[in-house]
Structures are given as C-alpha cells and as structure tokens.
Write an enzyme that holds these catalytic residues in place. Structure first.
Site, mmCIF file in Angstrom:
data_model
loop_
_atom_site.group_PDB
_atom_site.id
_atom_site.type_symbol
_atom_site.label_atom_id
_atom_site.label_comp_id
_atom_site.label_asym_id
_atom_site.label_seq_id
_atom_site.Cartn_x
_atom_site.Cartn_y
_atom_site.Cartn_z
ATOM 1 C CE LYS A 63 -4.104 -2.093 2.039
ATOM 2 N NZ LYS A 63 -5.213 -1.999 2.975
ATOM 3 C CG ASP A 99 -8.136 0.167 3.372
ATOM 4 O OD1 ASP A 99 -8.917 -0.667 2.868
ATOM 5 O OD2 ASP A 99 -6.898 0.060 3.308
HETATM 6 P P1 NDP Z 1 -0.038 -3.465 12.070
HETATM 7 O O1 NDP Z 1 0.926 -4.590 12.065
HETATM 8 O O2 NDP Z 1 0.327 -2.183 11.416
HETATM 9 O O3 NDP Z 1 -0.437 -3.110 13.641
HETATM 10 C C1 NDP Z 1 -0.764 -4.114 14.543
HETATM 11 C C2 NDP Z 1 -1.147 -3.506 15.909
HETATM 12 O O4 NDP Z 1 -1.624 -4.584 16.707
HETATM 13 C C3 NDP Z 1 -0.013 -2.867 16.709
HETATM 14 O O5 NDP Z 1 -0.497 -1.725 17.367
HETATM 15 C C4 NDP Z 1 0.368 -3.960 17.739
HETATM 16 O O6 NDP Z 1 0.822 -3.457 18.967
HETATM 17 C C5 NDP Z 1 -0.976 -4.595 17.973
HETATM 18 N N1 NDP Z 1 -0.898 -5.978 18.429
HETATM 19 C C6 NDP Z 1 -0.480 -7.050 17.725
HETATM 20 N N2 NDP Z 1 -0.618 -8.168 18.481
HETATM 21 C C7 NDP Z 1 -1.131 -7.772 19.672
HETATM 22 C C8 NDP Z 1 -1.494 -8.468 20.869
HETATM 23 N N3 NDP Z 1 -1.354 -9.790 20.973
HETATM 24 N N4 NDP Z 1 -1.999 -7.752 21.888
HETATM 25 C C9 NDP Z 1 -2.162 -6.420 21.782
HETATM 26 N N5 NDP Z 1 -1.821 -5.697 20.701
HETATM 27 C C10 NDP Z 1 -1.306 -6.375 19.657
HETATM 28 O O7 NDP Z 1 -1.374 -4.068 11.474
HETATM 29 P P2 NDP Z 1 -2.496 -3.388 10.528
HETATM 30 O O8 NDP Z 1 -2.937 -2.112 11.163
HETATM 31 O O9 NDP Z 1 -2.043 -3.365 9.113
HETATM 32 O O10 NDP Z 1 -3.666 -4.483 10.606
HETATM 33 C C11 NDP Z 1 -4.289 -4.720 11.837
HETATM 34 C C12 NDP Z 1 -5.446 -5.692 11.657
HETATM 35 O O11 NDP Z 1 -6.455 -5.109 10.842
HETATM 36 C C13 NDP Z 1 -5.052 -7.010 11.002
HETATM 37 O O12 NDP Z 1 -5.673 -8.044 11.729
HETATM 38 C C14 NDP Z 1 -5.628 -6.906 9.593
HETATM 39 O O13 NDP Z 1 -5.986 -8.180 9.108
HETATM 40 C C15 NDP Z 1 -6.854 -6.036 9.836
HETATM 41 N N6 NDP Z 1 -7.294 -5.275 8.626
HETATM 42 C C16 NDP Z 1 -8.556 -5.468 8.126
HETATM 43 C C17 NDP Z 1 -9.029 -4.763 7.013
HETATM 44 C C18 NDP Z 1 -10.429 -4.999 6.493
HETATM 45 O O14 NDP Z 1 -10.770 -4.572 5.372
HETATM 46 N N7 NDP Z 1 -11.286 -5.636 7.256
HETATM 47 C C19 NDP Z 1 -8.196 -3.753 6.326
HETATM 48 C C20 NDP Z 1 -6.878 -3.598 6.939
HETATM 49 C C21 NDP Z 1 -6.461 -4.351 8.054
HETATM 50 P P3 NDP Z 1 2.392 -3.092 19.232
HETATM 51 O O15 NDP Z 1 2.566 -1.693 18.702
HETATM 52 O O16 NDP Z 1 2.515 -3.172 20.705
HETATM 53 O O17 NDP Z 1 3.203 -4.112 18.511
#
Ligand code: NDP
Length: 263
Positions: A63, A99
C-alpha cells in the site's frame, strides 16, 4: 472489456475478485477482475500498465509502494500516505484510499458516535484515527507498546498505554490490533477489555472471517458489533464506484457484493 486486479503478497486468499466480479456480472458491466501476485512493490506501476489494467486494488504489503508509484494521489490517501485503489486515467496512475471511508460506511447504522477508542497503533489505526478526526470525533488510542503512540498524540488524539489507561465512557471501541487474528488473544488484558466494554455503546473489529475473542465478549454483553467483513465490503463498494466511474448505483453495488460473501 475492462480488466481490473488486486496486487498483493500473498494474494490467493483475497475475496476482492469474488466481490468485484459479482458486481460486474450481475449489473452487466463489461469488466473482469483478477489477482496478481506481486513480490516487489517497485514493479507495481510497470506491471499495472503491462497488464493493460483499468484499475486495481492493493493489499499487504504494497500500500505504501502504491502511494509512491502514483502520478497523482487524491483525497484521503494523500493525508495518510497509503493507497489501496488505483485508477488508470488516460495513461496516468491515480491513487485513492477507500479503507477508512469503507470503515465509516460499515458503521453507518451506528448512531451518535462522538467519542471513539481505537485499540492498536498500526497502519489501520493511523487511517481510522485520521478519518475520525476529520469527522470531528473525539479520538483516544490505546496500545500495548508506548513507542507507536507519539504519532497519534501529534495528530490530536488522546493516547493511553496499558499502564496509563483509566475507565471512561466511549460511544465506539474499535479493535485494530492483530490480536485474535490467528490466536485467541484479546487486544489488552482481560479485566481492561471487560471494563472498556462496560462503558461503550458499540464495538467493531478490523479482523474478518471469525468472531474474535474481543467481539465474543461484546456479543456476550449484547453490545451491537461489526466485524471487519463490513469494512472489507465498504472499501470494496467505494473502490467499485471508482472503477465504474460512478456509473453504477451504490446500493446495487453493495447488494451484489454482499451476496458474494455467501459463496
Ligand atoms: P499493524 O501490524 O500495522 O499493527 C498491529 C497492531 O496490533 C499494533 O499496534 C500492535 O501493537 C498490535 N498488536 C499485535 N498483536 C497484539 C497483541 N497480541 N496484543 C495487543 N496488541 C497487539 O497491522 P495493521 O494495522 O495493518 O492491521 C491490523 C489488523 O487489521 C489485522 O488483523 C488486519 O488483518 C486487519 N485489517 C482489516 C481490514 C479490512 O478490510 N477488514 C483492512 C486492513 C487491516 P504493538 O505496537 O505493541 O506491537
């Protein structure tokens, strides 16, 4: 016959071809939507034009590369530096981001949303927080690690780590973490999530294809909720409007795409 595609790595799991082809076929729009497994984001523009595409969607991890590849970026995509929809406009590559608007579309039936808590601080949280601020909402962000929170403070959100969070009333809680995607984790400690859910009117999750532990708790408390399927649908409807240059009725697009989720 126009040709569209989704670019991603991986891309085989994507529901986008099913969603868009369902619209094209059932609304008699002469187009076909395929998928392209793209390893190197730098090849995006060349591949797009070599394939003779009229438009495309872009998913993980390209993206940002899509943003860089565009001749012109319009609207919200400009603000967040992330492009998920490409249009071939007279040989120029034009980029959009559907999005965040897709998410707004998915919560249209939720009323009186003024105060929102986003759990997570990744790319999805960035897009949603910017969109919520544009809509003049009061936005708080809660994240596991503190380091990623400064961006959100700079753009005008209230920020909380697990240590600094205090219970308060929200209209909507959105889980944008990947907790619950391929595990049974909650996005924050259980007692904290329970407190948060006691003080919200609505809940939403970006994850789709399953009832996450977070949404399971919301469901048990009879809190109206949306999973990420509606967000996926919402971004798809808006992308399809751009693909078909707004020649199809939005409600009809939504109906056909919704049907594709049953296949
Ligand atoms: P990123 O990798 O950019 O961010 C992930 C975030 O999740 C971080 O803030 C991380 O925290 C946190 N995190 C991960 N694991 C845990 C945990 N076990 N406990 C607490 N916090 C946690 O991901 P994206 O923003 O790109 O995507 C996030 C989700 O959104 C995904 O599941 C993706 O599939 C979904 N999504 C869905 C879309 C749709 O159309 N429905 C579109 C885009 C995304 P930390 O900073 O502490 O690591």
């Amino acid at each position: 016959m126009q040709l569209f595609s989704i670019f991603g790595d991986p891309v085989s799991h994507s529901r986008s071809p099913l969603m868009h082809n369902s619209v094209f076929k059932n609304l008699n729009y002469k187009a076909c939507y395929t998928r392209t497994h793209l390893l190197d984001g730098k090849e995006l523009k060349k591949t797009f034009f070599d394939l003779g595409l009229s438009g495309a969607n872009v998913t993980v991890p390209h993206k940002e590369a899509a943003y860089e590849a565009c001749d012109e970026v319009r609207g919200f995509a400009k603000k967040v530096g992330v492009v998920n929809t490409l249009i071939n406009e007279n040989g120029k590559l034009i980029g959009y981001n559907t999005d965040a608007d897709g998410f707004m579309f998915s919560i249209e039936e939720f009323s009186n949303i003024n105060k929102v808590l986003i759990i997570g601080a990744g790319g999805t949280a960035k897009a949603l927080s910017q969109k919520f601020l544009e809509e003049s909402l009061d936005v708080s962000v809660l994240n596991r690690s503190v380091g990623r929170l400064s961006y959100f403070q700079e753009i005008g959100c209230k920020i909380f780590s697990w240590d600094s969070f205090t219970a308060q009333q929200f209209d909507l809680i959105v889980n944008t973490t990947s907790a619950g995607l391929s595990d049974d984790n909650l996005p924050a400690p259980k007692e904290m999530i329970e407190t948060i859910l006691e003080h919200t009117n609505y809940a939403a999750d970006a994850i789709y294809g399953k009832l996450t532990p977070f949404l399971q708790l919301a469901k048990e408390r009879n809190i109206p909720f949306k999973d990420g399927a509606d967000m996926l649908l919402g971004q798809g409807v808006l992308a399809n409007e751009l693909f078909t240059n707004h020649s199809l009725n939005k409600e009809a697009i939504k109906q056909e795409m919704t049907k594709s989720f049953l296949y």
